[in-house]
Write a protein that holds these residues in place. Structure first.
Motif, PDB file in Angstrom:
ATOM      1  N   LEU A  34       0.841  -1.195   0.000  1.00  0.00           N
ATOM      2  CA  LEU A  34       0.000   0.000   0.000  1.00  0.00           C
ATOM      3  C   LEU A  34       0.874   1.242   0.000  1.00  0.00           C
ATOM      4  O   LEU A  34       1.771   1.372   0.836  1.00  0.00           O
ATOM      5  CB  LEU A  34      -0.922  -0.006   1.222  1.00  0.00           C
ATOM      6  N   GLY A  35       0.611   2.148  -0.939  1.00  0.00           N
ATOM      7  CA  GLY A  35       1.472   3.311  -1.126  1.00  0.00           C
ATOM      8  C   GLY A  35       2.742   2.906  -1.840  1.00  0.00           C
ATOM      9  O   GLY A  35       3.834   3.367  -1.523  1.00  0.00           O
ATOM     10  N   CYS A  36       2.605   2.067  -2.830  1.00  0.00           N
ATOM     11  CA  CYS A  36       3.747   1.413  -3.490  1.00  0.00           C
ATOM     12  C   CYS A  36       4.527   2.297  -4.442  1.00  0.00           C
ATOM     13  O   CYS A  36       5.629   1.919  -4.854  1.00  0.00           O
ATOM     14  CB  CYS A  36       3.261   0.191  -4.248  1.00  0.00           C
ATOM     15  N   GLY A  54       0.452  -4.024  -6.028  1.00  0.00           N
ATOM     16  CA  GLY A  54       0.690  -2.662  -5.560  1.00  0.00           C
ATOM     17  C   GLY A  54      -0.567  -1.813  -5.632  1.00  0.00           C
ATOM     18  O   GLY A  54      -1.396  -1.991  -6.529  1.00  0.00           O
ATOM     19  N   ALA A  55      -0.678  -0.879  -4.670  1.00  0.00           N
ATOM     20  CA  ALA A  55      -1.785   0.081  -4.675  1.00  0.00           C
ATOM     21  C   ALA A  55      -1.240   1.447  -4.285  1.00  0.00           C
ATOM     22  O   ALA A  55      -0.449   1.561  -3.345  1.00  0.00           O
ATOM     23  CB  ALA A  55      -2.877  -0.348  -3.702  1.00  0.00           C
ATOM     24  N   ASP A  56      -1.646   2.464  -5.028  1.00  0.00           N
ATOM     25  CA  ASP A  56      -1.165   3.819  -4.772  1.00  0.00           C
ATOM     26  C   ASP A  56      -2.175   4.797  -5.372  1.00  0.00           C
ATOM     27  O   ASP A  56      -2.970   4.436  -6.241  1.00  0.00           O
ATOM     28  CB  ASP A  56       0.215   4.026  -5.416  1.00  0.00           C
ATOM     29  N   HIS A  60       0.334   7.615 -12.553  1.00  0.00           N
ATOM     30  CA  HIS A  60       1.540   7.540 -13.393  1.00  0.00           C
ATOM     31  C   HIS A  60       2.541   6.528 -12.834  1.00  0.00           C
ATOM     32  O   HIS A  60       3.146   5.762 -13.593  1.00  0.00           O
ATOM     33  CB  HIS A  60       2.190   8.911 -13.550  1.00  0.00           C
ATOM     34  N   ALA A  61       2.698   6.509 -11.520  1.00  0.00           N
ATOM     35  CA  ALA A  61       3.594   5.532 -10.898  1.00  0.00           C
ATOM     36  C   ALA A  61       3.070   4.115 -11.124  1.00  0.00           C
ATOM     37  O   ALA A  61       3.843   3.193 -11.417  1.00  0.00           O
ATOM     38  CB  ALA A  61       3.747   5.821  -9.411  1.00  0.00           C
ATOM     39  N   LEU A  62       1.765   3.942 -11.032  1.00  0.00           N
ATOM     40  CA  LEU A  62       1.172   2.626 -11.245  1.00  0.00           C
ATOM     41  C   LEU A  62       1.330   2.163 -12.689  1.00  0.00           C
ATOM     42  O   LEU A  62       1.490   0.967 -12.947  1.00  0.00           O
ATOM     43  CB  LEU A  62      -0.306   2.647 -10.849  1.00  0.00           C
ATOM     44  N   ASP A  63       1.308   3.111 -13.620  1.00  0.00           N
ATOM     45  CA  ASP A  63       1.547   2.751 -15.026  1.00  0.00           C
ATOM     46  C   ASP A  63       2.941   2.140 -15.175  1.00  0.00           C
ATOM     47  O   ASP A  63       3.117   1.160 -15.907  1.00  0.00           O
ATOM     48  CB  ASP A  63       1.408   3.979 -15.925  1.00  0.00           C
ATOM     49  N   LEU A 101       2.307  -4.375   3.230  1.00  0.00           N
ATOM     50  CA  LEU A 101       3.465  -3.503   3.385  1.00  0.00           C
ATOM     51  C   LEU A 101       2.985  -2.055   3.432  1.00  0.00           C
ATOM     52  O   LEU A 101       2.223  -1.628   2.573  1.00  0.00           O
ATOM     53  CB  LEU A 101       4.429  -3.675   2.203  1.00  0.00           C
ATOM     54  N   LEU A 102       3.432  -1.320   4.434  1.00  0.00           N
ATOM     55  CA  LEU A 102       3.166   0.117   4.576  1.00  0.00           C
ATOM     56  C   LEU A 102       4.514   0.779   4.838  1.00  0.00           C
ATOM     57  O   LEU A 102       4.855   1.089   5.976  1.00  0.00           O
ATOM     58  CB  LEU A 102       2.207   0.387   5.746  1.00  0.00           C
ATOM     59  N   LEU A 103       5.284   0.957   3.787  1.00  0.00           N
ATOM     60  CA  LEU A 103       6.652   1.442   3.937  1.00  0.00           C
ATOM     61  C   LEU A 103       6.725   2.931   3.632  1.00  0.00           C
ATOM     62  O   LEU A 103       6.535   3.360   2.501  1.00  0.00           O
ATOM     63  CB  LEU A 103       7.591   0.640   3.040  1.00  0.00           C
TER      64      LEU A 103
END
Length: 154
Positions: A34-36, A54-56, A60-63, A101-103
């Motif tokens: 989460l917040g990847c 992943g989730a965010d 654009h980051a997810l692309d 994961l919450l990094l």
């Protein structure tokens, strides 16, 4: 807008998080990051034989993550608890959740309680999950010196 690392750093929060995940005993199921951002942990988690998702909020980051062949979902982690639980269950689509994961994510939320409550509710539904959380240490000497100089550039 803050620029997040696009690559995995062994010495950073991602490296430490991966080591904790690998020692957790998780061997099967979805690892939900989460917040990847663009998923610097995707390939290292996959190398452990785990299914990375992943989730965010940043499309654009997810692309970038999807271009690497990984599953990515747009999700605003500041939603209310019930909405987050429903959204996360949609992401899981009936699959077994092994770890969350919450990094370096929680400190970005005005109120992290709904997210943490949602994760607790997922834990109850999925028979215990590994939870790996990191929060920057603002008392670290390097950070403290920068703060004294008026800089906050984590």
């Amino acid at each position: 807008m803050k620029e997040y690392p696009h690559e995995f750093w062994e010495s950073g929060a991602h490296g430490r998080g991966l080591r904790l995940l690998s020692r957790s005993g998780v061997t099967d199921g979805v690892v939900l990051d989460l917040g990847c951002a663009s998923g610097p942990l995707a390939e290292p988690v996959a190398e452990l034989g785990l299914h990375y998702v992943g989730a965010d909020v940043d499309r654009h980051a997810l692309d970038d993550l999807e271009r690497l062949g990984f599953e990515a979902h747009q999700l605003d982690l500041s939603l209310d608890e019930d909405t987050l639980v429903a959204a996360l269950e949609d992401v899981l689509a009936g699959r077994c959740l092994a770890a969350v994961l919450l990094l370096d994510v929680v400190q970005h939320l005005v109120d992290p309680a709904p997210l943490l409550g949602a994760v607790a509710r997922l834990d109850a539904k999925h028979d215990g999950i590994a939870l790996v959380v990191s929060i920057p240490n603002v008392t670290h000497l390097d950070v403290g010196i920068k703060l004294l100089l008026g800089r906050w550039d984590m």
